[in-house]
Design a protein around this motif. Structure first.
Motif, short mmCIF file in Angstrom:
data_model
loop_
_atom_site.label_atom_id
_atom_site.label_comp_id
_atom_site.label_asym_id
_atom_site.label_seq_id
_atom_site.Cartn_x
_atom_site.Cartn_y
_atom_site.Cartn_z
N LEU A 58 0.83 -1.19 0.00
CA LEU A 58 0.00 0.00 0.00
C LEU A 58 0.87 1.25 0.00
O LEU A 58 1.90 1.30 0.66
N ILE A 59 0.45 2.26 -0.77
CA ILE A 59 1.15 3.54 -0.82
C ILE A 59 0.16 4.64 -0.50
O ILE A 59 -1.06 4.44 -0.57
N GLN A 60 0.66 5.81 -0.17
CA GLN A 60 -0.20 6.96 0.07
C GLN A 60 0.05 7.99 -1.02
O GLN A 60 1.20 8.25 -1.39
N LYS A 61 -1.05 8.57 -1.52
CA LYS A 61 -0.96 9.65 -2.50
C LYS A 61 -1.78 10.81 -1.96
O LYS A 61 -2.92 10.63 -1.56
N TYR A 62 -1.19 12.00 -1.97
CA TYR A 62 -1.87 13.19 -1.47
C TYR A 62 -2.17 14.12 -2.64
O TYR A 62 -1.32 14.30 -3.53
N VAL A 63 -3.37 14.67 -2.66
CA VAL A 63 -3.76 15.65 -3.68
C VAL A 63 -4.43 16.83 -2.98
O VAL A 63 -4.92 16.72 -1.86
N LEU A 75 -7.87 19.17 -9.16
CA LEU A 75 -7.03 18.41 -8.25
C LEU A 75 -5.57 18.54 -8.69
O LEU A 75 -5.27 18.47 -9.88
N VAL A 76 -4.69 18.72 -7.71
CA VAL A 76 -3.26 18.85 -7.98
C VAL A 76 -2.53 17.86 -7.09
O VAL A 76 -2.78 17.80 -5.88
N ASP A 77 -1.64 17.06 -7.67
CA ASP A 77 -0.85 16.11 -6.89
C ASP A 77 0.10 16.85 -5.96
O ASP A 77 0.70 17.85 -6.34
N SER A 78 0.24 16.34 -4.76
CA SER A 78 1.13 16.93 -3.77
C SER A 78 2.50 16.26 -3.83
O SER A 78 2.58 15.03 -3.90
N PRO A 79 3.57 17.05 -3.79
CA PRO A 79 4.90 16.47 -3.74
C PRO A 79 5.15 15.62 -2.49
O PRO A 79 6.06 14.80 -2.47
#
Length: 107
Positions: A58-63, A75-79
């Protein structure tokens, strides 16, 4: 290395986080900030197995949802998804924690 084929895992072989909402849909997964707490929605999505530990893939993705002055948003992907500093989150928290009511309203 694991003692089983990482590309042929069954559901019982993977650590899963079951959704708390009842019911299911054939709709494409479309999270929104409204589904989260304080305008932040968190999701865990499994794309490919982790070759070193397939049971923990599992990974986490922040937007972030950004809105311009016309009310249009996207929506914009977070670094921070890849471990880098996120300027959007930094500005948000700076405004949110400000002593100024104007700054807090802008957050």
């Amino acid at each position: 290395m694991a003692d089983f084929d990482i590309f042929n895992l069954g559901v019982e072989d993977v650590e899963t986080h079951q959704p708390t909402a009842s019911g299911s849909s054939n709709e494409v997964y479309k999270p929104t900030a409204d589904d989260g707490k304080d305008g932040t929605y968190k999701a865990l999505i499994r794309f490919v197995p982790n070759p070193e530990n397939p049971r923990n893939s599992l990974i986490q993705k922040y937007v972030h949802w950004l809105t311009d002055s016309n009310g249009d948003g996207k929506l914009v992907d977070s670094p921070s998804s890849i471990g880098e500093k996120c300027p959007i989150a930094d500005v948000f928290w700076k405004l949110r924690n400000s002593d100024s009511a104007v700054d807090r309203k802008a957050s």
